[in-house]
Design a protein around this motif. Structure first.
Motif, PDB file in Angstrom:
ATOM      1  N   LYS A 140     -12.563  15.329   6.201  1.00 39.63           N
ATOM      2  CA  LYS A 140     -12.997  16.216   7.276  1.00 39.63           C
ATOM      3  C   LYS A 140     -12.315  15.868   8.594  1.00 39.63           C
ATOM      4  CE  LYS A 140     -17.142  18.192   9.357  1.00 39.63           C
ATOM      5  NZ  LYS A 140     -18.629  18.183   9.382  1.00 39.63           N
ATOM      6  N   ILE A 141     -11.828  16.891   9.272  1.00 39.23           N
ATOM      7  CA  ILE A 141     -11.059  16.698  10.494  1.00 39.23           C
ATOM      8  C   ILE A 141     -11.978  16.610  11.709  1.00 39.23           C
ATOM      9  CG2 ILE A 141      -9.329  17.754  11.994  1.00 39.23           C
ATOM     10  CD1 ILE A 141      -8.144  18.997   9.487  1.00 39.23           C
ATOM     11  N   ALA A 147      -3.388  19.644  13.945  1.00 40.16           N
ATOM     12  CA  ALA A 147      -4.001  18.380  13.536  1.00 40.16           C
ATOM     13  C   ALA A 147      -2.952  17.277  13.553  1.00 40.16           C
ATOM     14  CB  ALA A 147      -4.620  18.504  12.145  1.00 40.16           C
ATOM     15  N   LYS A 148      -3.409  16.061  13.755  1.00 39.55           N
ATOM     16  CA  LYS A 148      -2.496  14.916  13.738  1.00 39.55           C
ATOM     17  C   LYS A 148      -3.262  13.655  13.373  1.00 39.55           C
ATOM     18  CE  LYS A 148      -2.957  13.581  18.628  1.00 39.55           C
ATOM     19  NZ  LYS A 148      -2.225  13.288  19.884  1.00 39.55           N
ATOM     20  N   ILE A 149      -2.512  12.623  12.990  1.00 37.42           N
ATOM     21  CA  ILE A 149      -3.087  11.305  12.725  1.00 37.42           C
ATOM     22  C   ILE A 149      -2.381  10.316  13.639  1.00 37.42           C
ATOM     23  CG2 ILE A 149      -3.498   9.493  11.027  1.00 37.42           C
ATOM     24  CD1 ILE A 149      -3.416  11.593   8.860  1.00 37.42           C
ATOM     25  N   ASN A 150      -3.134   9.686  14.505  1.00 35.01           N
ATOM     26  CA  ASN A 150      -2.540   8.724  15.432  1.00 35.01           C
ATOM     27  C   ASN A 150      -2.089   7.462  14.708  1.00 35.01           C
ATOM     28  OD1 ASN A 150      -2.935  10.307  17.763  1.00 35.01           O
ATOM     29  ND2 ASN A 150      -5.043   9.598  17.959  1.00 35.01           N
ATOM     30  N   GLU A 151      -0.944   6.940  15.112  1.00 34.40           N
ATOM     31  CA  GLU A 151      -0.420   5.662  14.617  1.00 34.40           C
ATOM     32  C   GLU A 151      -0.329   5.643  13.092  1.00 34.40           C
ATOM     33  OE1 GLU A 151      -2.851   2.596  16.254  1.00 34.40           O
ATOM     34  OE2 GLU A 151      -2.226   2.996  18.309  1.00 34.40           O
ATOM     35  N   VAL A 181       0.840  -1.198   0.000  1.00 35.62           N
ATOM     36  CA  VAL A 181       0.000   0.000   0.000  1.00 35.62           C
ATOM     37  C   VAL A 181       0.873   1.247   0.000  1.00 35.62           C
ATOM     38  CG1 VAL A 181      -1.669   1.350   1.328  1.00 35.62           C
ATOM     39  CG2 VAL A 181      -1.925  -1.122   1.158  1.00 35.62           C
ATOM     40  N   VAL A 182       0.508   2.220  -0.827  1.00 37.40           N
ATOM     41  CA  VAL A 182       1.127   3.536  -0.787  1.00 37.40           C
ATOM     42  C   VAL A 182       0.022   4.559  -0.552  1.00 37.40           C
ATOM     43  CG1 VAL A 182       3.144   3.005  -2.197  1.00 37.40           C
ATOM     44  CG2 VAL A 182       1.018   3.661  -3.317  1.00 37.40           C
ATOM     45  N   TYR A 183       0.383   5.688   0.061  1.00 35.74           N
ATOM     46  CA  TYR A 183      -0.605   6.694   0.430  1.00 35.74           C
ATOM     47  C   TYR A 183      -0.518   7.907  -0.489  1.00 35.74           C
ATOM     48  CZ  TYR A 183      -1.631   4.123   4.684  1.00 35.74           C
ATOM     49  OH  TYR A 183      -2.020   3.155   5.569  1.00 35.74           O
ATOM     50  N   ASP A 191      -6.097   6.687   0.475  1.00 36.49           N
ATOM     51  CA  ASP A 191      -6.117   8.073   0.932  1.00 36.49           C
ATOM     52  C   ASP A 191      -5.677   8.131   2.396  1.00 36.49           C
ATOM     53  OD1 ASP A 191      -7.027   9.335  -1.418  1.00 36.49           O
ATOM     54  OD2 ASP A 191      -9.079   8.681  -0.993  1.00 36.49           O
ATOM     55  N   ILE A 192      -5.159   9.280   2.782  1.00 40.26           N
ATOM     56  CA  ILE A 192      -4.789   9.499   4.176  1.00 40.26           C
ATOM     57  C   ILE A 192      -6.068   9.542   5.016  1.00 40.26           C
ATOM     58  CG2 ILE A 192      -3.709  11.110   5.791  1.00 40.26           C
ATOM     59  CD1 ILE A 192      -2.018  12.110   3.431  1.00 40.26           C
ATOM     60  N   LYS A 193      -6.080   8.806   6.119  1.00 40.75           N
ATOM     61  CA  LYS A 193      -7.278   8.790   6.958  1.00 40.75           C
ATOM     62  C   LYS A 193      -7.475  10.151   7.624  1.00 40.75           C
ATOM     63  CE  LYS A 193      -4.873   6.606  10.866  1.00 40.75           C
ATOM     64  NZ  LYS A 193      -4.871   5.422  11.760  1.00 40.75           N
TER      65      LYS A 193
END
Length: 239
Positions: free
Chosen positions: A229-230, A160-164, A58-60, A127-129
């Motif tokens: 959406k964040i 903003a951030k994305i966990n893990e 997988v690539v994002y 896509d980025i979650k």
């Protein structure tokens, strides 16, 4: 395989009758060497190119994905794909995928026997979650509630951030909205609380609930990438 066939050559030479001429032995030796060469080439043809990723196949989209590509037993190889750039001569690449659900990497190699070989490796694109909103680098998404003192809201920085997530994304907030009890929704441009918001924070009392939502964010260097959406920031005022 080569050592086995070389041993067979030696056995044949030792077992030959004395009456056989040196010319015949040389001819047989040439034939066996040619068989070795063909077998070696055959082994090379069955060695596939390897594409190694940090996250399976997988690539994002929206980030630079590090990729390692190798093709054993070849004189050289070349890899091509939309958004693929070569970092060094050791097989390290970066891949920035565009639209679609998959991307094909075409690998052309030159084999030791002089032949050329083309392979295609297909990777999935995701896509980025959705990120979650943060206040002073603290955030847990819309499913939880932050407990803060009203003084902690003054001049607070929204992010903003994305966990893990595998990649460190450079998020930048361009605007956000604040909903407080008994007051109309405030929209703030930028990523920092303004004077009007700071003044209203002084009127808050314990157990008041605040929601910071409609957080507009882009990734530095990829401002054209549309994030999902964040998740908002939900805050409860404490003593």
């Amino acid at each position: 395989m080569k050592s086995i066939l070389s041993f067979l050559i030696l056995i044949l030479i030792l077992s030959c009758k004395p009456t056989e001429s040196k010319t015949q032995l040389r001819a047989e030796n040439i034939v066996l060497k040619e068989r070795i060469r063909i077998l070696e080439a055959s082994d090379t043809l069955h060695t596939e190119a390897a594409v190694e990723l940090q996250n399976m196949n997988v690539v994002y989209r929206g980030v630079s994905n590090p990729i390692y590509i190798s093709k054993p037993n070849t004189l050289s190889f070349e890899a091509k794909a939309p958004g693929l750039t070569k970092k060094d001569s050791l097989g390290n690449y970066n891949l920035n995928p565009g639209q679609g659900n998959t991307i094909d990497i075409e690998i052309k190699s030159k084999l030791k026997n002089g032949d050329s070989l083309t392979e295609v490796k297909t990777l999935r694109i995701k896509d980025i979650k959705p990120p979650i909103g943060t206040i002073n680098n603290i955030g847990c998404g819309s499913m939880c509630e932050l407990k803060l003192k009203k003084e902690e809201l003054t001049d607070a920085i929204i992010g903003a951030k994305i966990n893990e997530f595998l990649f460190d994304l450079n998020f930048y907030v361009t605007s956000f909205k604040i909903k407080m009890p008994h007051y109309r929704t405030i929209k703030i441009d930028g990523n920092k609380m303004n004077v009007r918001a700071n003044d209203l924070f002084t009127l808050l009392i314990p157990n008041d609930n605040i929601v910071i939502f409609d957080i507009s964010v882009y990734i530095r260097g990829r401002s054209n990438y549309r994030l999902k959406k964040i998740a908002p920031i939900i805050i409860k005022i404490i003593e």
